[in-house]
Design a protein around this motif. Structure first.
Motif, short mmCIF file in Angstrom:
data_model
loop_
_atom_site.label_atom_id
_atom_site.label_comp_id
_atom_site.label_asym_id
_atom_site.label_seq_id
_atom_site.Cartn_x
_atom_site.Cartn_y
_atom_site.Cartn_z
N SER A 100 8.33 0.28 -3.09
CA SER A 100 7.13 0.27 -2.24
C SER A 100 6.48 1.65 -2.17
CB SER A 100 7.43 -0.27 -0.84
OG SER A 100 8.31 0.59 -0.17
N GLU A 152 4.55 2.08 -5.40
CA GLU A 152 3.33 1.25 -5.37
C GLU A 152 2.25 1.87 -4.48
OE1 GLU A 152 2.42 -1.34 -7.28
OE2 GLU A 152 4.28 -0.85 -8.33
N THR A 153 2.67 2.41 -3.34
CA THR A 153 1.71 3.06 -2.43
C THR A 153 1.07 4.26 -3.12
OG1 THR A 153 2.95 2.36 -0.48
CG2 THR A 153 1.45 4.23 -0.20
N LYS A 203 0.68 4.71 -6.35
CA LYS A 203 -0.22 4.21 -7.39
C LYS A 203 -1.56 3.77 -6.82
CE LYS A 203 3.09 2.35 -10.74
NZ LYS A 203 3.59 1.08 -11.32
N GLN A 204 -1.53 3.14 -5.66
CA GLN A 204 -2.77 2.62 -5.05
C GLN A 204 -3.66 3.73 -4.52
OE1 GLN A 204 -1.53 -0.24 -2.13
NE2 GLN A 204 -0.68 -1.61 -3.65
N ASN A 205 -3.05 4.84 -4.15
CA ASN A 205 -3.84 5.94 -3.60
C ASN A 205 -4.25 6.85 -4.72
OD1 ASN A 205 -3.62 5.01 -0.96
ND2 ASN A 205 -1.67 6.01 -0.67
#
Length: 130
Positions: free
Chosen positions: A122, A125-126, A128-130
């Motif tokens: 997680s 993933e966080t 990567k999204q930012n």
């Protein structure tokens, strides 16, 4: 002297890793940690870790609760690692519950509750999204 052994990738080290290592150490006199090799991580997760194995080993070696660190090169060698370090207990997170019970003839198998709401996946993933 009671030796505890545990295994992990310990990529993107976080509080959940620290919590389980400290709790594992509290179960015995000595904590031995197997850090998954880059090749093993690629095999089991189909991706390389963010941090190379030498860096991850160094991070784990510096923790006060850890007495010895080694490179885990194969999942099939866990029994050999348990024997090599004369471990009386294998500790893993409860997300692995039941998957290591076959080692119970060699040592106690203990599953510790993971730290809620945190995982390396997680976190990655966080990022990567930012």
């Amino acid at each position: 002297m009671k030796t505890i052994i545990t295994f992990g990738t310990f990529d993107v080290f976080h509080i959940g890793h620290l919590n389980i290592l400290r709790r594992a150490r509290a179960l015995g006199d000595r904590l031995v940690v197997g850090v998954s090799s880059d090749a093993l991580n690629l095999h089991k997760k189909a991706r390389l870790p963010v941090y190379l194995q030498d860096q991850r080993i160094r991070i784990i070696e510096e923790l006060k609760c850890v007495d010895e660190v080694f490179l885990e090169e194969s999942l099939e060698l866990k029994a050999d690692y348990i024997r090599r370090f004369n471990a009386q207990a294998l500790v893993m997170g409860d997300d692995w519950r039941g998957r290591f019970d076959h080692f119970s003839p060699l040592c106690d198998v203990v599953y510790l509750t993971r730290t809620p709401t945190i995982s390396t996946t997680s976190i990655i993933e966080t990022i990567k999204q930012n």
